[in-house]
Design an enzyme around this catalytic site. Sequence first.
Site, mmCIF file in Angstrom:
data_model
loop_
_atom_site.group_PDB
_atom_site.id
_atom_site.type_symbol
_atom_site.label_atom_id
_atom_site.label_comp_id
_atom_site.label_asym_id
_atom_site.label_seq_id
_atom_site.Cartn_x
_atom_site.Cartn_y
_atom_site.Cartn_z
ATOM 1 N N HIS A 35 0.657 -1.288 -0.147
ATOM 2 C CA HIS A 35 -0.079 0.009 0.062
ATOM 3 C C HIS A 35 0.781 1.329 -0.032
ATOM 4 C CE1 HIS A 35 -3.330 -2.647 1.328
ATOM 5 N NE2 HIS A 35 -3.828 -2.130 0.506
ATOM 6 N N ASN A 36 1.574 1.546 -0.934
ATOM 7 C CA ASN A 36 2.431 2.716 -1.300
ATOM 8 C C ASN A 36 1.838 3.318 -2.404
ATOM 9 O OD1 ASN A 36 3.367 1.288 -3.236
ATOM 10 N ND2 ASN A 36 4.966 0.192 -2.133
ATOM 11 N N SER A 37 2.614 4.554 -2.865
ATOM 12 C CA SER A 37 2.171 5.027 -4.002
ATOM 13 C C SER A 37 2.142 4.392 -5.384
ATOM 14 C CB SER A 37 2.584 6.524 -3.965
ATOM 15 O OG SER A 37 4.021 6.552 -4.551
ATOM 16 N N SER A 38 2.907 3.461 -5.516
ATOM 17 C CA SER A 38 3.154 2.619 -6.632
ATOM 18 C C SER A 38 1.648 2.036 -6.825
ATOM 19 C CB SER A 38 3.966 1.593 -6.787
ATOM 20 O OG SER A 38 5.273 2.195 -6.431
ATOM 21 N N HIS A 39 0.963 1.668 -5.721
ATOM 22 C CA HIS A 39 -0.373 0.716 -5.944
ATOM 23 C C HIS A 39 -1.269 1.850 -6.093
ATOM 24 C CE1 HIS A 39 -3.987 -1.201 -4.576
ATOM 25 N NE2 HIS A 39 -4.168 -0.514 -3.694
ATOM 26 N N ASP A 71 -6.250 5.142 -1.155
ATOM 27 C CA ASP A 71 -5.365 4.496 -0.121
ATOM 28 C C ASP A 71 -4.412 5.431 0.560
ATOM 29 O OD1 ASP A 71 -6.437 1.830 0.330
ATOM 30 O OD2 ASP A 71 -5.120 1.082 -1.172
ATOM 31 N N ASP A 121 -8.894 -1.552 -8.139
ATOM 32 C CA ASP A 121 -8.190 -1.556 -6.917
ATOM 33 C C ASP A 121 -7.665 -2.979 -6.714
ATOM 34 O OD1 ASP A 121 -7.334 -0.973 -4.584
ATOM 35 O OD2 ASP A 121 -8.951 -1.332 -3.498
ATOM 36 N N GLN A 172 -3.030 -17.155 -3.422
ATOM 37 C CA GLN A 172 -3.468 -16.367 -4.724
ATOM 38 C C GLN A 172 -4.644 -16.935 -5.243
ATOM 39 O OE1 GLN A 172 -2.489 -13.116 -5.739
ATOM 40 N NE2 GLN A 172 -1.844 -13.417 -3.550
HETATM 41 P P1 AMP Z 1 -7.176 -1.809 -0.943
HETATM 42 O O1 AMP Z 1 -6.805 -1.806 0.571
HETATM 43 O O2 AMP Z 1 -8.040 -0.764 -1.227
HETATM 44 O O3 AMP Z 1 -6.060 -1.769 -1.896
HETATM 45 O O4 AMP Z 1 -8.363 -3.193 -1.001
HETATM 46 C C1 AMP Z 1 -8.007 -4.291 -1.517
HETATM 47 C C2 AMP Z 1 -7.943 -5.314 -0.705
HETATM 48 O O5 AMP Z 1 -7.531 -6.296 -1.287
HETATM 49 C C3 AMP Z 1 -6.485 -4.926 0.167
HETATM 50 O O6 AMP Z 1 -7.094 -5.301 1.559
HETATM 51 C C4 AMP Z 1 -5.692 -6.116 -0.387
HETATM 52 O O7 AMP Z 1 -4.873 -6.594 0.770
HETATM 53 C C5 AMP Z 1 -6.311 -7.234 -0.872
HETATM 54 N N1 AMP Z 1 -5.628 -7.834 -1.999
HETATM 55 C C6 AMP Z 1 -5.402 -6.884 -3.310
HETATM 56 N N2 AMP Z 1 -4.344 -7.835 -3.879
HETATM 57 C C7 AMP Z 1 -4.222 -9.044 -3.395
HETATM 58 C C8 AMP Z 1 -3.663 -10.132 -3.628
HETATM 59 N N3 AMP Z 1 -3.338 -10.252 -4.790
HETATM 60 N N4 AMP Z 1 -3.577 -11.096 -2.884
HETATM 61 C C9 AMP Z 1 -4.432 -11.066 -1.590
HETATM 62 N N5 AMP Z 1 -5.064 -9.918 -1.181
HETATM 63 C C10 AMP Z 1 -5.081 -8.745 -2.229
HETATM 64 ZN ZN ZN Z 2 -6.188 -0.103 -2.993
#
Ligand code: AMP
Ligand code: ZN
Length: 768
Positions: free
Chosen positions: A501-505, A542, A665, A717
């Site tokens: 959860h950084n700015s790349s995301h 985020d 997202d 996954q």
């Molecule tokens: P956000 O926090 O807004 O990015 O919400 C997306 C949620 O999905 C987050 O809680 C992430 O931890 C989860 N998430 C996203 N990608 C994955 C992944 N590949 N595997 C497991 N959890 C994920």
């Molecule tokens: Zn997100």
Amino acid sequence: MGCASSIHISDRVVYQSGKESDDSQQTNTTPAPGLLIKPNAIKNTFTQVQFGPMRLYEDHLEVLLVFAKEDSQNNGFCWACEKANFRCNVARTPEAALECFQEKHHDLVIIDHRHSRYFDAESLCRYVTLLYQPDREEASVMPLINAGFNRRYVENANMMACYNELLQLEHGEVLAQFKLRACNAIFTALEQSQEAIEITNEDQVIQYVNPAYESIMGYQQGELIGKEIIEVPKSEKNKPDLLETINSCIRKGKEWQGIYYAKKKNGDILFTSYVSIKYSGDERVQAESQTDIQSSKHKDRRKGSLDVRSTTSRGSDGSSQRRHSSMARIHSMTIEAPITKVINIINAAQESSPMPVAEALDRVLEILRTTELYSPQLGTKEEDPHTNDLVGGLMTDGLRRLSGNEYIFATKQPHLPSHLAMPLSLNDIPPHVAQTMENEDSWDFDIFNLETACLKRPLTYLGLKIFSRFGVCEFLSCPEATLRSWLQGIEANYHSTNSYHNSSHAADVLHATAYFLCKERVKQSLEQIDEVASLIAATVHDVDHPGRTNSFLCNAGSELAILYNDTAVLESHHAALAFQITTRDDKCNIFKNMERNEYRTLRQAIIDMVLATEMTKHFEHVNKFVNNINKPLAALEENGESVKGILTSPDNRILVKRMLIKCADISNPCRPLELCIEWAGRISEEYFAQTDEEKRQSLPVVMPVFDRNTCSIPKSQISFIDYFITDMFDAWDAFADLPNLMQHLDNNFKYWKGLDERKLHSLRPPPE
Ligand code: AMP
Ligand code: ZN
């Protein structure tokens, strides 16, 4: 009626809510099971009296003899009391009698009336009395009755005569008084009931209404008692023969239940009632319980009220009890929401349905009443721990396990970047950075190249490029310099230390959002304000993410969890902080030049989209999208009809935007394999770090499978894709047409499956 669980009636009266006992009178030493009994009510021996559904416990009769002097008559009653096992007190003067009576409240007072020179028996008379009066049988008893005496006993000192007299009194006058006390208790309960209750005789003349009835219907008791029941004109709602049906039903001794409409005093609002009507005892009376579904006046009071049937329908079978309970509960919903209408339609259908259908509809009603309409039921933990942990970690607020251990996540002042004043415009973007963004309109764009090229600040650069492509500055009437400062300010508040959860995301989600906005269907549905809202929401969605889940923050009692009441904690924080950062400083206030109403609309849309990223609402958003958009679109297209109405309605535009940001997202499993693997590694690392910290701080471990020593990343996954991704992207693909994403998703899934089949836990197979 709402009284069964809470009402204590008197020392000697017990309400029995279960089945009626056959024995009407018995002596017992232990209370029957299921009775509500005040502990001191049952003494060693007592008489048990059944009164309707109530069981009354009468302790030994207390008798007061008021005799000026001891004589054979006095002794006759004393012996009779002893024989009958009654407790007996004797008073010689009116003063002593009063004092004794005030202390013991005797059930029976026998006053010697033979010698008026000793005291005035009439003025002493209280409660149940027995007059002892020799030689004056010819005199009328009327004056004595007027004085309050109930019975005259002609002098007869024979012990058996006294004994018989006492027994007759016990089973006549005293018992009647005893039951009357119970009646008073029942009326006290009715007065407190939160259900509206009306009692009428068989001619529909109202005999009693309780305060809840007055308040719901808007009448005063005085306006109703003695009047005919307020009936809604037959044409309005009730079936024409409803009253006759009810009457013929109760005449046969049966109970009638159903929907009934009555009119309130103000006339115009119909009062929908669930009515339970039944004879009560010998008197032909009918009682109905009514619940106003349109008035909200009683909303709070009615909470927790119980089913009126618990008192009126003894002997009915269990399934009909259940039907009634769900009806009663549903009727206590006070808002005319669409769901209320649906429930009412089902209720009405139940009325004319055979029992199996009615019971199936009961189950439907139970489901409709829950708020978790869109959350699938999960299997047990043993079946799939990965899914279970992911769901527990992402879809709850950590209430499963609470710890007293407090982790305080400090809400700090937003970070202001030191390079905010740095001159930077699209033209200033260094060539090597610009080069990495050349194919930013392709789904296969590599965000990690950009991340490296711009030293982990991809959001500002990609933001400038994408916002410019969509004409955001023109729409907001904001200088490019303001947009640049804003992007820098937002990016500075992402934590570069978070692995995921950084700015790349954020930049990745912005990229996916822009990609989706270019899809034909999305363009047909959304207006420019929606596009701008989507890009801004993706950028901020985020911001200031601590790298910990909502569950963690709630368990840790963080300041944010407390601020947002453990509800959508992070998402609320992201949205709120984004507007704080934006509006606090004119230099980065991209909304500054907007017209007030347009700003309000835009702000609303941004907040709605950021909150939609909360995973607890995942299935709600996906299902609403499928039901309101996918399905109607498919039907219209099949018939060759126009889909414009579906695409552009304001409600559906909201659903499209929510789905769009949600898919953006969590689109990483649909990225090209290498990118997908990188994201999976990053999110796993962030989860591992959380588990490490939970262990360090002795906090509940929210997702135990994400333990760096044991976790199978491929399994996690597979679960994530199976549970959250597949259905959502099927629906989004059906709408937006995304064959390339679906192809990647398929490949990636197979990749994780392949690793899992080889029992590998890592991101990649070991080198050959
Ligand atoms: P956000 O926090 O807004 O990015 O919400 C997306 C949620 O999905 C987050 O809680 C992430 O931890 C989860 N998430 C996203 N990608 C994955 C992944 N590949 N595997 C497991 N959890 C994920
Ligand atoms: Zn997100």
